[in-house]
Design an enzyme around this catalytic site. Structure first.
Site, PDB file in Angstrom:
ATOM      1  N   GLU A  77      39.851  43.572  42.827  1.00 15.52           N
ATOM      2  CA  GLU A  77      39.220  45.338  42.936  1.00 15.52           C
ATOM      3  C   GLU A  77      37.603  44.207  42.363  1.00 15.52           C
ATOM      4  O   GLU A  77      37.318  43.402  42.075  1.00 15.52           O
ATOM      5  CB  GLU A  77      39.617  46.112  41.510  1.00 15.52           C
ATOM      6  CG  GLU A  77      41.178  46.183  42.041  1.00 15.52           C
ATOM      7  CD  GLU A  77      42.536  46.906  40.565  1.00 15.52           C
ATOM      8  OE1 GLU A  77      42.579  48.144  41.079  1.00 15.52           O
ATOM      9  OE2 GLU A  77      41.191  46.702  39.856  1.00 15.52           O
ATOM     10  N   ARG A 129      31.502  49.021  38.562  1.00 12.72           N
ATOM     11  CA  ARG A 129      32.187  50.388  38.256  1.00 12.72           C
ATOM     12  C   ARG A 129      30.612  50.881  37.413  1.00 12.72           C
ATOM     13  O   ARG A 129      30.168  52.199  38.585  1.00 12.72           O
ATOM     14  CB  ARG A 129      32.918  50.796  37.319  1.00 12.72           C
ATOM     15  CG  ARG A 129      34.267  50.673  38.403  1.00 12.72           C
ATOM     16  CD  ARG A 129      35.350  50.714  36.743  1.00 12.72           C
ATOM     17  NE  ARG A 129      36.612  50.888  37.991  1.00 12.72           N
ATOM     18  CZ  ARG A 129      37.270  50.542  37.078  1.00 12.72           C
ATOM     19  NH1 ARG A 129      37.828  50.950  35.303  1.00 12.72           N
ATOM     20  NH2 ARG A 129      38.820  50.491  38.089  1.00 12.72           N
ATOM     21  N   HIS A 178      36.567  57.932  33.160  1.00 15.22           N
ATOM     22  CA  HIS A 178      37.298  57.137  32.956  1.00 15.22           C
ATOM     23  C   HIS A 178      38.031  56.524  31.648  1.00 15.22           C
ATOM     24  O   HIS A 178      39.327  56.253  31.671  1.00 15.22           O
ATOM     25  CB  HIS A 178      36.719  56.228  34.178  1.00 15.22           C
ATOM     26  CG  HIS A 178      38.478  55.250  34.664  1.00 15.22           C
ATOM     27  ND1 HIS A 178      39.775  56.480  35.436  1.00 15.22           N
ATOM     28  CD2 HIS A 178      39.032  54.310  34.520  1.00 15.22           C
ATOM     29  CE1 HIS A 178      40.191  54.991  35.403  1.00 15.22           C
ATOM     30  NE2 HIS A 178      39.993  54.081  34.855  1.00 15.22           N
TER      31      HIS A 178
HETATM   32  P1  FAD Z   1      47.753  55.429  27.238  1.00 12.87           P
HETATM   33  O1  FAD Z   1      49.078  55.139  27.863  1.00 12.87           O
HETATM   34  O2  FAD Z   1      46.777  56.812  27.382  1.00 12.87           O
HETATM   35  O3  FAD Z   1      49.056  56.527  25.734  1.00 12.87           O
HETATM   36  C1  FAD Z   1      48.165  56.743  24.405  1.00 12.87           C
HETATM   37  C2  FAD Z   1      49.304  58.211  24.009  1.00 12.87           C
HETATM   38  O4  FAD Z   1      49.087  58.532  22.617  1.00 12.87           O
HETATM   39  C3  FAD Z   1      49.928  58.782  24.946  1.00 12.87           C
HETATM   40  O5  FAD Z   1      51.658  59.251  25.116  1.00 12.87           O
HETATM   41  C4  FAD Z   1      50.084  60.531  23.953  1.00 12.87           C
HETATM   42  O6  FAD Z   1      50.838  61.351  24.460  1.00 12.87           O
HETATM   43  C5  FAD Z   1      49.281  59.933  22.894  1.00 12.87           C
HETATM   44  N1  FAD Z   1      49.152  60.759  21.717  1.00 12.87           N
HETATM   45  C6  FAD Z   1      47.232  60.938  21.886  1.00 12.87           C
HETATM   46  N2  FAD Z   1      47.286  61.355  21.072  1.00 12.87           N
HETATM   47  C7  FAD Z   1      48.181  61.018  20.000  1.00 12.87           C
HETATM   48  C8  FAD Z   1      48.791  62.435  18.607  1.00 12.87           C
HETATM   49  N3  FAD Z   1      47.593  62.898  18.113  1.00 12.87           N
HETATM   50  N4  FAD Z   1      49.543  62.655  18.562  1.00 12.87           N
HETATM   51  C9  FAD Z   1      50.877  62.115  18.437  1.00 12.87           C
HETATM   52  N5  FAD Z   1      50.258  60.734  20.492  1.00 12.87           N
HETATM   53  C10 FAD Z   1      49.412  60.932  20.649  1.00 12.87           C
HETATM   54  N6  FAD Z   1      43.727  49.711  33.756  1.00 12.87           N
HETATM   55  C11 FAD Z   1      43.955  48.898  34.286  1.00 12.87           C
HETATM   56  O7  FAD Z   1      44.397  47.742  33.542  1.00 12.87           O
HETATM   57  N7  FAD Z   1      44.067  48.929  35.848  1.00 12.87           N
HETATM   58  C12 FAD Z   1      44.455  50.125  36.302  1.00 12.87           C
HETATM   59  O8  FAD Z   1      45.073  49.959  37.770  1.00 12.87           O
HETATM   60  C13 FAD Z   1      44.379  51.400  35.416  1.00 12.87           C
HETATM   61  N8  FAD Z   1      44.604  52.100  36.455  1.00 12.87           N
HETATM   62  C14 FAD Z   1      43.902  53.635  35.690  1.00 12.87           C
HETATM   63  C15 FAD Z   1      43.859  54.697  36.458  1.00 12.87           C
HETATM   64  C16 FAD Z   1      43.610  55.983  36.355  1.00 12.87           C
HETATM   65  C17 FAD Z   1      44.197  57.221  36.697  1.00 12.87           C
HETATM   66  C18 FAD Z   1      43.722  56.039  34.252  1.00 12.87           C
HETATM   67  C19 FAD Z   1      43.590  57.488  33.838  1.00 12.87           C
HETATM   68  C20 FAD Z   1      43.541  54.751  33.470  1.00 12.87           C
HETATM   69  C21 FAD Z   1      43.584  53.008  34.252  1.00 12.87           C
HETATM   70  N9  FAD Z   1      43.770  52.272  34.000  1.00 12.87           N
HETATM   71  C22 FAD Z   1      44.268  51.441  34.206  1.00 12.87           C
HETATM   72  C23 FAD Z   1      43.265  52.662  32.380  1.00 12.87           C
HETATM   73  C24 FAD Z   1      44.563  52.361  31.746  1.00 12.87           C
HETATM   74  O9  FAD Z   1      45.759  52.947  32.106  1.00 12.87           O
HETATM   75  C25 FAD Z   1      45.107  53.039  29.753  1.00 12.87           C
HETATM   76  O10 FAD Z   1      43.495  52.318  29.331  1.00 12.87           O
HETATM   77  C26 FAD Z   1      45.848  51.992  29.004  1.00 12.87           C
HETATM   78  O11 FAD Z   1      47.144  52.427  29.914  1.00 12.87           O
HETATM   79  C27 FAD Z   1      46.035  52.887  27.943  1.00 12.87           C
HETATM   80  O12 FAD Z   1      46.989  52.811  27.338  1.00 12.87           O
HETATM   81  P2  FAD Z   1      47.205  52.843  25.931  1.00 12.87           P
HETATM   82  O13 FAD Z   1      48.849  53.207  25.845  1.00 12.87           O
HETATM   83  O14 FAD Z   1      46.699  52.685  24.882  1.00 12.87           O
HETATM   84  O15 FAD Z   1      47.282  54.804  25.520  1.00 12.87           O
HETATM   85  C1  SIN Z   2      42.024  51.535  39.863  1.00  8.80           C
HETATM   86  O1  SIN Z   2      43.275  51.755  40.281  1.00  8.80           O
HETATM   87  O2  SIN Z   2      41.165  51.791  39.873  1.00  8.80           O
HETATM   88  C2  SIN Z   2      41.522  51.754  38.167  1.00  8.80           C
HETATM   89  C3  SIN Z   2      42.044  50.151  38.383  1.00  8.80           C
HETATM   90  C4  SIN Z   2      41.453  50.260  36.173  1.00  8.80           C
HETATM   91  O3  SIN Z   2      40.992  51.465  35.904  1.00  8.80           O
HETATM   92  O4  SIN Z   2      41.329  49.470  35.823  1.00  8.80           O
END
Ligand code: FAD
Ligand code: SIN
Length: 539
Positions: free
Chosen positions: A117, A289, A350
């Site tokens: 990537e 990016r 993002h």
């Molecule tokens: P999240 O997975 O967003 O979970 C947050 C949780 O908190 C959810 O369950 C939500 O409902 C809950 N929540 C929020 N506020 C409240 C509240 N007030 N009360 C109760 N529950 C609440 N990163 C990479 O490293 N590689 C990738 O390939 C990649 N691809 C991505 C593709 C997309 C489309 C997106 C959007 C992001 C991508 N990212 C990627 C970034 C990565 O997915 C996220 O940064 C990471 O998964 C965050 O995980 P998290 O558990 O911190 O948050």
């Molecule tokens: C992607 O698949 O382009 C997302 C990867 C990332 O957010 O790290």
């Protein structure tokens, strides 16, 4: 008409807010360390709705003989544009192979071929095709649902943290005792008390009009922690992903960076010409990016189209179907065959590179409060996150935080007796849902126009005035009326927007994902932006 939303009181060892990868992995690690624990896991909608679920690319970790930890560290530092905290970078990247092993133990099966990537010098992205997030979340959630120690509360949204500031202590360090949580189905606000609170609430993409994030990403964790007195930082560095699909009926579908990793080319929508050579002569489409998003923004401004094309038609249908099954079938469903047609794409909000200040274990400024995953600001990402370093940070922090919270659980919390329940009588239904939506829609459009990829002092200042006005209206409403999930989210979005805009105004330079047209140079000294209600209020 007045009514009360007062609910019950629940007691747990740990309260985990958020059921993305950070929250789920934390819970599983915690019960491995302490099998008798009682955990409340709160999720504002269905447990599987989160940013993690939509991750396509994968998770970065060095594993090939020609690659090295030093190379991954150096790529991360380069992408962060002078603002990474080097000890954090080193610590996270050294823990990456063990993070991969923890995921494989669930068991998650990664594909045999590592992906490449933007910004990475080598192929080092572990992936499950283009459904990495979905595979991981489904697998871990299945295990979580089987554990009697984990009490899952779906359709419950955290409203505010409950804090205690000891009157006779000089350090003024608050302690977090739990949170008020709205049960959205029964319209009751319960009091959850716990010996440790873990914020795993993810990002705030919904602050912007165009985003890759699902509806739940409304910055609730940052807003709650900031209101409780914790410091937040680098909020101006909202990362824009270069390639969101541009289509009227599918408005937050990502076209993974891995498509450019497999040779996808960016082309101007008017002329059909490749343009990245003008912006990043060496890395071209695989530049970081911030560079690619700004290049696309520039091309869009100069053309008659509000998108550019991503062209991977040189790859065979068979290869694309196998390597990107989800992207391929989704595009087919809207009439685009990526083996023959170019894909229209736009940059979109993002990832939140800043957040609540923590160390690599998730410790915040407040006692008994941890923040892990995207909501945390550890210094790994600096001014621009390197692709696929986010899932890595999430797994590492969840595992580290589980070890640290063990200590809190062994200590009783004296202040529990004094916790008030949520009992203020409030008026019902003074704002119609459509009026809340109108605020939200307008704010997101304004953020995209004024605090998006290219920013100016005048635009940011105009925007700040609009936000301050909304902030006042919303705060007055909050204290007088019954609250709903939409309203809680709107209140948090407005606070996040204000934190982003104030930090963007104060940063009079261009660095990483923050580009100021009026200050295009980089300052010689790289400095973080820190805000706190107690010590250095931005508000
Ligand atoms: P999240 O997975 O967003 O979970 C947050 C949780 O908190 C959810 O369950 C939500 O409902 C809950 N929540 C929020 N506020 C409240 C509240 N007030 N009360 C109760 N529950 C609440 N990163 C990479 O490293 N590689 C990738 O390939 C990649 N691809 C991505 C593709 C997309 C489309 C997106 C959007 C992001 C991508 N990212 C990627 C970034 C990565 O997915 C996220 O940064 C990471 O998964 C965050 O995980 P998290 O558990 O911190 O948050
Ligand atoms: C992607 O698949 O382009 C997302 C990867 C990332 O957010 O790290």
């Amino acid at each position: 008409m007045n009514t009360s939303q007062q609910g019950k009181t629940f007691e747990f060892d740990v309260l985990v807010i958020g059921s993305g990868l950070a929250g789920l992995h934390y819970c599983m690690q915690m019960i491995r360390l302490q099998p008798n624990i009682r955990i409340a896991l709160i999720s504002k909608t269905n447990a599987d709705e989160c940013n993690s679920r939509y991750a396509q690319g994968g998770i970065a970790s060095v594993s090939m003989p020609e690659d090295s930890l030093e190379s991954h560290i150096s790529d991360t530092l380069d992408s962060g544009d002078g603002l990474c905290y080097a000890p954090t970078v080193e610590c996270m990247i050294r823990q990456a192979p063990s993070a991969i092993k923890q995921l494989q133990d669930y068991p998650i099966q990664f594909s045999e071929t590592l992906a490449k990537e933007g910004g990475h010098s080598h192929r080092r992205i572990f992936n499950c095709g283009d459904q990495t997030g979905l595979t991981i979340i489904e697998t871990i959630l299945e295990s979580v649902r089987l554990q009697p120690q984990i009490h899952l509360f779906e359709d419950h949204i955290a409203v505010n943290l409950i804090t205690h500031y000891h009157p006779h202590r000089t350090d003024n360090q608050g302690e977090v005792l739990g949170a008020y949580i709205l049960d959205c189905t029964h319209n009751r606000i319960h009091t959850f008390v716990s010996k440790s609170v873990v914020l795993a609430t993810g990002g705030a993409g919904k602050t912007y009009r165009y985003t890759t994030n699902p509806m739940v990403a409304t910055g609730d964790g940052v807003a709650m922690a900031y209101r409780a007195g914790a410091r937040v930082g680098n909020m101006e560095f909202y990362q824009f992903h270069p390639t969101l699909l541009h289509h009227h009926s599918l408005n937050n579908f990502l076209i993974s960076e891995a498509v450019r990793g497999e040779g996808g080319l960016l082309k101007n929508a008017d002329t059909g010409a490749r343009f990245m050579a003008q912006y990043a002569p060496e890395q071209l489409e695989l530049a970081t990016r911030d560079v690619v998003s700004r290049a696309i923004f520039n091309e869009m401004e100069q053309s008659h189209h509000n998108f550019v094309y991503l062209d991977i038609t040189h790859q065979s249908k068979a290869f694309l179907k196998k390597r990107f099954p989800q992207i391929y079938t989704t595009l087919i469903s809207i009439g685009i065959d990526m083996s023959q047609d170019m894909i229209p794409v736009v940059p979109a909000a993002h990832y939140q590179c800043g957040g609540i200040l923590t160390d690599v274990d998730g410790r915040t400024d407040l006692k008994r409060l941890y923040a892990i995953g995207e909501v945390a600001f550890t210094g790994l990402h600096g001014a621009n996150r390197l692709a696929s370093n986010s899932l890595l940070e999430t797994v590492v922090m969840a595992s580290n935080a589980a070890h640290c919270t063990l200590n809190d659980i062994s200590k009783p919390c004296k202040a529990w007796d004094a916790i008030p329940t949520w009992n203020s009588p409030r008026e019902v239904n003074a704002r119609r849902a459509s009026q809340i939506n109108a605020h939200w829609r307008s704010l997101r459009g304004e953020m995209t126009s004024y605090a998006g990829i290219v920013r100016t002092e005048a635009g940011l200042y105009d925007l700040l005035q609009l936000i301050e006005r909304r902030h006042k209206i919303i705060d007055e409403y909050y204290w007088k009326h019954c609250i709903t999930r939409d309203f809680i989210e709107l209140r948090n979005i407005v606070l996040n927007a204000e934190l982003i805009v104030r930090a963007a105004l104060a940063r009079r330079e261009s660095r990483g994902g923050h580009f100021r047209e009026d200050f295009p140079q980089k300052n010689t000294r790289a400095q973080e932006s820190i805000a706190s209600l107690n010590a250095n209020p931005l508000l």
